[in-house]
Structures are given as structure tokens and as C-alpha cells.
Design a protein around this motif. Sequence first.
Motif, PDB file in Angstrom:
ATOM      1  N   GLY A 149       0.812  -1.213   0.000  1.00  0.00           N
ATOM      2  CA  GLY A 149       0.000   0.000   0.000  1.00  0.00           C
ATOM      3  C   GLY A 149       0.841   1.257   0.000  1.00  0.00           C
ATOM      4  N   GLU A 150       1.931   1.250   0.768  1.00  0.00           N
ATOM      5  CA  GLU A 150       2.817   2.424   0.811  1.00  0.00           C
ATOM      6  C   GLU A 150       3.493   2.634  -0.544  1.00  0.00           C
ATOM      7  OE1 GLU A 150       4.125   2.415   5.540  1.00  0.00           O
ATOM      8  OE2 GLU A 150       5.198   1.163   4.082  1.00  0.00           O
ATOM      9  N   ARG A 151       3.912   1.547  -1.193  1.00  0.00           N
ATOM     10  CA  ARG A 151       4.540   1.666  -2.515  1.00  0.00           C
ATOM     11  C   ARG A 151       3.562   2.223  -3.542  1.00  0.00           C
ATOM     12  NH1 ARG A 151       9.285  -1.118  -3.449  1.00  0.00           N
ATOM     13  NH2 ARG A 151       8.672  -1.560  -5.604  1.00  0.00           N
ATOM     14  N   ARG A 152       2.293   1.819  -3.451  1.00  0.00           N
ATOM     15  CA  ARG A 152       1.298   2.354  -4.382  1.00  0.00           C
ATOM     16  C   ARG A 152       1.096   3.852  -4.167  1.00  0.00           C
ATOM     17  NH1 ARG A 152      -2.591  -0.976  -6.586  1.00  0.00           N
ATOM     18  NH2 ARG A 152      -3.359   0.924  -7.577  1.00  0.00           N
ATOM     19  N   ARG A 153       1.141   4.302  -2.920  1.00  0.00           N
ATOM     20  CA  ARG A 153       0.986   5.736  -2.650  1.00  0.00           C
ATOM     21  C   ARG A 153       2.185   6.533  -3.173  1.00  0.00           C
ATOM     22  NH1 ARG A 153       0.346   7.129   3.105  1.00  0.00           N
ATOM     23  NH2 ARG A 153       0.754   5.002   3.754  1.00  0.00           N
ATOM     24  N   VAL A 154       3.380   5.947  -3.054  1.00  0.00           N
ATOM     25  CA  VAL A 154       4.571   6.614  -3.595  1.00  0.00           C
ATOM     26  C   VAL A 154       4.455   6.725  -5.111  1.00  0.00           C
ATOM     27  CG1 VAL A 154       7.060   6.398  -3.939  1.00  0.00           C
ATOM     28  CG2 VAL A 154       6.075   5.932  -1.693  1.00  0.00           C
ATOM     29  N   ALA A 155       4.021   5.642  -5.776  1.00  0.00           N
ATOM     30  CA  ALA A 155       3.863   5.676  -7.231  1.00  0.00           C
ATOM     31  C   ALA A 155       2.825   6.711  -7.643  1.00  0.00           C
ATOM     32  CB  ALA A 155       3.464   4.291  -7.743  1.00  0.00           C
TER      33      ALA A 155
ATOM     34  N   ASP B 227      -5.224   2.970 -11.785  1.00  0.00           N
ATOM     35  CA  ASP B 227      -5.943   1.728 -11.501  1.00  0.00           C
ATOM     36  C   ASP B 227      -6.085   1.589  -9.990  1.00  0.00           C
ATOM     37  OD1 ASP B 227      -7.152  -0.706 -11.629  1.00  0.00           O
ATOM     38  OD2 ASP B 227      -5.478  -1.790 -12.519  1.00  0.00           O
ATOM     39  N   GLU B 228      -7.315   1.749  -9.499  1.00  0.00           N
ATOM     40  CA  GLU B 228      -7.644   1.644  -8.074  1.00  0.00           C
ATOM     41  C   GLU B 228      -6.770   2.552  -7.201  1.00  0.00           C
ATOM     42  OE1 GLU B 228     -10.208   0.381  -7.035  1.00  0.00           O
ATOM     43  OE2 GLU B 228     -10.820  -1.242  -8.367  1.00  0.00           O
ATOM     44  N   PRO B 229      -6.748   3.861  -7.474  1.00  0.00           N
ATOM     45  CA  PRO B 229      -5.878   4.756  -6.692  1.00  0.00           C
ATOM     46  C   PRO B 229      -6.338   4.960  -5.260  1.00  0.00           C
ATOM     47  CG  PRO B 229      -7.307   6.044  -8.112  1.00  0.00           C
ATOM     48  CD  PRO B 229      -7.535   4.595  -8.482  1.00  0.00           C
ATOM     49  N   THR B 230      -7.607   4.663  -4.943  1.00  0.00           N
ATOM     50  CA  THR B 230      -8.120   4.929  -3.597  1.00  0.00           C
ATOM     51  C   THR B 230      -7.949   3.752  -2.651  1.00  0.00           C
ATOM     52  OG1 THR B 230     -10.379   4.153  -4.080  1.00  0.00           O
ATOM     53  CG2 THR B 230      -9.867   6.438  -4.611  1.00  0.00           C
ATOM     54  N   ASN B 231      -7.467   2.612  -3.139  1.00  0.00           N
ATOM     55  CA  ASN B 231      -7.435   1.393  -2.322  1.00  0.00           C
ATOM     56  C   ASN B 231      -6.650   1.558  -1.027  1.00  0.00           C
ATOM     57  OD1 ASN B 231      -9.076  -0.168  -3.871  1.00  0.00           O
ATOM     58  ND2 ASN B 231      -7.530  -1.690  -4.412  1.00  0.00           N
ATOM     59  N   HIS B 232      -5.590   2.347  -1.041  1.00  0.00           N
ATOM     60  CA  HIS B 232      -4.734   2.453   0.145  1.00  0.00           C
ATOM     61  C   HIS B 232      -4.783   3.847   0.761  1.00  0.00           C
ATOM     62  CE1 HIS B 232      -3.226  -1.509  -0.838  1.00  0.00           C
ATOM     63  NE2 HIS B 232      -3.033  -1.101  -2.070  1.00  0.00           N
ATOM     64  N   LEU B 233      -5.887   4.553   0.496  1.00  0.00           N
ATOM     65  CA  LEU B 233      -6.087   5.878   1.085  1.00  0.00           C
ATOM     66  C   LEU B 233      -7.233   5.818   2.077  1.00  0.00           C
ATOM     67  CD1 LEU B 233      -5.891   8.133  -2.123  1.00  0.00           C
ATOM     68  CD2 LEU B 233      -4.046   7.582  -0.534  1.00  0.00           C
TER      69      LEU B 233
ATOM     70  N   VAL C  93      -9.811   3.475 -13.069  1.00  0.00           N
ATOM     71  CA  VAL C  93     -10.577   2.322 -12.622  1.00  0.00           C
ATOM     72  C   VAL C  93     -10.688   2.401 -11.111  1.00  0.00           C
ATOM     73  CG1 VAL C  93     -10.544  -0.184 -12.293  1.00  0.00           C
ATOM     74  CG2 VAL C  93      -9.957   0.773 -14.519  1.00  0.00           C
ATOM     75  N   THR C  94     -11.894   2.406 -10.594  1.00  0.00           N
ATOM     76  CA  THR C  94     -12.076   2.421  -9.144  1.00  0.00           C
ATOM     77  C   THR C  94     -13.441   1.849  -8.797  1.00  0.00           C
ATOM     78  OG1 THR C  94     -12.142   3.775  -7.137  1.00  0.00           O
ATOM     79  CG2 THR C  94     -12.952   4.799  -9.150  1.00  0.00           C
ATOM     80  N   HIS C  95     -13.520   1.230  -7.617  1.00  0.00           N
ATOM     81  CA  HIS C  95     -14.793   0.754  -7.087  1.00  0.00           C
ATOM     82  C   HIS C  95     -15.339   1.729  -6.049  1.00  0.00           C
ATOM     83  CE1 HIS C  95     -13.015  -3.430  -8.124  1.00  0.00           C
ATOM     84  NE2 HIS C  95     -13.627  -2.890  -9.154  1.00  0.00           N
ATOM     85  N   ASP C  96     -14.659   2.850  -5.845  1.00  0.00           N
ATOM     86  CA  ASP C  96     -15.110   3.859  -4.890  1.00  0.00           C
ATOM     87  C   ASP C  96     -16.152   4.736  -5.574  1.00  0.00           C
ATOM     88  OD1 ASP C  96     -15.326   6.300  -3.346  1.00  0.00           O
ATOM     89  OD2 ASP C  96     -13.571   5.613  -2.239  1.00  0.00           O
TER      90      ASP C  96
ATOM     91  N   THR D 182     -15.138  -3.803   1.591  1.00  0.00           N
ATOM     92  CA  THR D 182     -15.211  -3.518   0.153  1.00  0.00           C
ATOM     93  C   THR D 182     -13.936  -3.894  -0.587  1.00  0.00           C
ATOM     94  OG1 THR D 182     -14.361  -1.254   0.346  1.00  0.00           O
ATOM     95  CG2 THR D 182     -16.727  -1.571   0.654  1.00  0.00           C
ATOM     96  N   ASN D 183     -12.871  -4.265   0.149  1.00  0.00           N
ATOM     97  CA  ASN D 183     -11.635  -4.658  -0.531  1.00  0.00           C
ATOM     98  C   ASN D 183     -11.904  -5.800  -1.501  1.00  0.00           C
ATOM     99  OD1 ASN D 183     -10.287  -2.771   0.967  1.00  0.00           O
ATOM    100  ND2 ASN D 183      -9.129  -4.215   2.208  1.00  0.00           N
ATOM    101  N   ASP D 184     -11.456  -5.639  -2.746  1.00  0.00           N
ATOM    102  CA  ASP D 184     -11.539  -6.680  -3.780  1.00  0.00           C
ATOM    103  C   ASP D 184     -12.957  -6.953  -4.258  1.00  0.00           C
ATOM    104  OD1 ASP D 184      -8.684  -7.302  -3.712  1.00  0.00           O
ATOM    105  OD2 ASP D 184      -9.109  -8.209  -1.766  1.00  0.00           O
TER     106      ASP D 184
END
Length: 587
Positions: free
Chosen positions: A130-136, A151-157, A179-182, A435-437
Motif C-alpha cells: 500500500g505504501e509503494r502504491r501511494r509513492v507511485a 488503476d484503483e488509486p483509492t485502495n490504500h487511502l 478504474v475504481t470501485h469507490d 469492500t476490498n476486492d
Amino acid sequence: MANLVNLESVSKSYGVRPLLDAVSLGVGEGDRIGVVGLNGGGKTTLLEVLAGIEPADSGRVSRARDLRMAVVTQRTDLPPGGTVRNAVLDPLGFDADHEWAADAKVRAVLDGIGISALGLDAPLDRMSGGERRRVALAAALVRELDLVILDEPTNHLDIEGVRWLADHLLARRTALVVVTHDRWFLDTVCSRTWEVQNGRVEQYEGGYADWVFARAERARLAETLEEKRRNLAAKELAWLRRGAPARTSKPRYRIEAAEALIANVPPPRDSVELTAFAKRRLGKTVIELEDASLSVPGRTLLDHVTWRIGPGDRIGLVGVNGSGKTTLLRLLAGETEPETGKRIQGQTVRLGYLSQELADLPGELRVLEAVEEIARRVTLGKQELSASQLAEKFGFPANRQWTPVSDLSGGERRRLQLSRLLMAEPNVLLLDEPTNDLDIDTLQQLEDLLDSWPGTLVVVSHDRYLVERVCDEVYALFGDGRAKHLPGGIDEYLSRRATMTAPAAAPVKAPKPKSSAADQRAAGKELARLERTLDKLSKRETELHTALAEAATDPDRLLELDAQLRDLLKEKSEVEERWLEIADSAE
């Protein structure tokens, strides 16, 4: 408006399964496009073909010359052995700390996504996924871009981070494909929606609420009245209009059409009836904390707190990442003991606890057998379901129910875990990030079940939409040793957080002067004129969609019709914005 990326009759398959089948579409300057669809249906593949990460099997992908584009997908790589500074700041060419520190835009991104808290010299190799995705994500957002693909930018926020990201993207002129499910994020940020299904991409104007409206309208045209009453899209629309403040900012004539569509749909939830039923099932005592204290290294989560969760309570628990929500949920579940005081559980409580960790599942069984191992039939509120029917609601169609559990993906195992939890017929549910996945259709199925579920519910989730829909109360952890009740819900939570983090109070805006009677009459006439124009544009839009369907095998004609549709939609958007402007000034 110039196109940035075009797909012309693009197809892409993996094995014998076509994920994209002769898809033609384009991304224009300033477009904000949300991509929705079932898990495994081709959403990520569409992004990767758009971005050039994956080649198309056939068809043509063209991009504007000198296109400045950033892509953050689940496969985004970061420099091995590097630090946050290497990934985020070095590509910008800053030679010294004072240079980037003086850049307000860069500082806002680092603070908004929580990168500042990690530290610029934090090694990437030691970070969680999750931290790596936020850095990216931060590395993409600090750049000046024409197009960003996420792609799913809100998953780890957390909820606060999701709100910041939405505000940031709305303030930029950068085109966006996400792409997001939020669903709150989709409705707040996106002006167009692409639905990927069966190899095709259906295009809709507007965000989530408008997409739901289109699906419900499609169901109304295709189904009988009784089938429409059961249709999830219509029920979702009913909640959008009745359960919470309207998410759509469309003109009144669109709202009236939506209300006509849901006229025969029952309310999503009868809270009074469900609470009464829960009291009969649970009695007076459910879960109580008396003078309870709880801490983690370096921080006190609860400081002599008394909290009584009663029969039929439906509570959403929010807070920033790391505030202790999961630890508190484990305390409520009885997996952790308080350091002072005590936890009391009612004798009639049958507890169901969904943790973020994947539970041990019987890998030697097939999906249906794993669900039937718990029970063959279940009653959830007023719904009686077989194990197969419940499994189907959680994304396991009949042919998938005979898949060995050992062959399931992480997301499928999560859905199976949730199915088994509900088959046990608990009367108290503690859900940690349920809601994960889950894709949007499965989320709607889960919410439909929870709407009529007569028990006590505590949900920890960063999904604002889910919390506002299935919960009646919101509690928050602010780091002061209390679980604070917020009558104003998530809006009050965000307001309090903004006050806590703001350096100084913002000046109070003067109220707008009220319109005179003459101004209101003039505004009424202008609104009526604009609504007639919108009616004409809507009819022309329908005609163009029909023509596009008829020209499916003629690429040249498709491009011509697509250009006409874009021009029309731009004009329609401008008219709608003018309608909103006048309606707002007339109030």
C-alpha cells in the motif's frame, strides 16, 4: 477538443477469452473518465492497452504527439534500492531540498497522499504494498501531465485521502482515466463513465449516479414492473435520491425522470422495523465497553471509555490510517482484552467478524461445498437464500461454484470468506474493510443484503459510499483516547479533521444577496428555455447512439459519428452548467 488517445476496433484476448472485442473509443483533453465493470472483466486490460503497456491483438491505438502521460497500475514498478526521494523528486530535477520545499504543488501532493509522513529517505524496498502504491501515485501527480491513468488509486487511502485526491484531480486540467470501485469518488470526479462488459465498452455521460440511472432505465425498458422492483440498479437509485443527499448535480428535469423511474421501488431500509426485530433477537445487551483502556506502542487508543453498542445499531467507524480502527474492532470482537475495565457480550450474541486478513479456507473443497459446509440455506432479514444463491450474489456464477478453493484468487477468497460469514446467520457483524476486492455489482449485492439485515453492525471502511448507505451512525477516532460520536456523519468528520490540520481559520464568506422577484422570473424563463434545449440535445444524443450501434462494422462512419457525439455532449455539458449556474443564483 483534441483527442489524446484513440482506440479503433481494438481487440485483446488472454487465451481463448476475449476481454476487448473490436472496441473503438477516445480520450480527449480534459476528459475525466471512470471505468467500471466486473472483476476480471477487462478494466485493467483496457487501461494497459490505452497506456501502451500491453499491445492490442488487432486494431489501432494512436496517441497524440508529445503526449505527457503517467500510468499507475497494480504492476507499476519503482526503482529497486531507491528511496521516496528517488521515486518522486529526482525526476523533477530538484538539486536541493529548498527547491522542492518552495514548490507548493509538490508539497501539497506529498502531504495529501501521506508521503511526507513516510519520510523522503524512507527505503522503498522496506515498504508495504500500500505504501509503494501511494509513492507511485505521488510520483505521477507531482508532474505536469496531459493524461493520467490510474488503476484503483483509492485502495490504500483513508477517507480524508480520498477526498484530497478528488479535490486535487478536479482542480487540474489533466485528462483522467481511472478504474475504481469507490462510488463516491466516481461521482465526485468523473464526467464520463465507461462500463466494460463481455468484451465491449459502453459509454455514458456523467459519474456513478448517472450511470446507475442509465442502467435502471435500461432495466425498466426491458423488464416487467415486478422485476423492476427487484432490480438492484433501481434500488441503488432509490437510495441515491432518498437515503442521502443527492450525488448527481444534473438539472431538475433529469432528477424528475429519476424519481419517476423509482416511483414503485420500496425504500432501501426500514430502520424502525429492523431495530425492533433486532431487539427481539438480541435482547438489551449486545457489546459493551466499561471504563476500557487500550493502547499500542507510543499511543493510547482508548482512555477509560464506556461505549454501549445496542441491538440494531448500525455504526460506521472512521479515522485516518493508523488511528487504531482495526485494533478497536478486534477489541469489540473479543480478540483483544482491554488494559483496564471490561468488555461485556450479551448471551444471545452470535458474532460474525470479517478481518482484513484472509481466513483459513478449506482448499480441498470446491466453492459451493465450502459455503454449504457452513449451512445449506440462510435467512437474511426477509430474504431466504440457498448456499448457491448467496454464492452467486458474491460473484460466483453457477459454473464458477465448482472451482476448487485452492485455485481462487485473493479477491475471490475474500468474497468466499464473506459468503461463509453470512451463511452462519450472525446477529452481530463486525466488518473490517469489507469492500476490498469487491467490484461495484458485488458491492451492490452486499449492500442489498445489509439493507434488510436485522442485527447490529459495526463497519470500518474507507468507502464513504458504503458507510453512508448501510450505517445510521458514525463514530471517529481522532487520537484523543475517545470514540467520538458524529451526528453529522462523514461530512462532520472531514470538517473536524480540516480544522485540526489547518494552520489558520479561513475567512468567512459573505452570504450571497437574495434575488429579487424580477430576477427570479427572468431566471425561471431562462431555465425553461435551457430545459427545452436539453430535451432536444438528449433526443439527438439517443439518435447518435442508435446510429453508432448500426455502424459497428464501419470504422470510418464510427469515427464521424463519434466526433458528432463528442461535440453534442460538450454542448450539452455547457448548457447543463449554465442551468445549474442560473438555478443556484435564483435560490
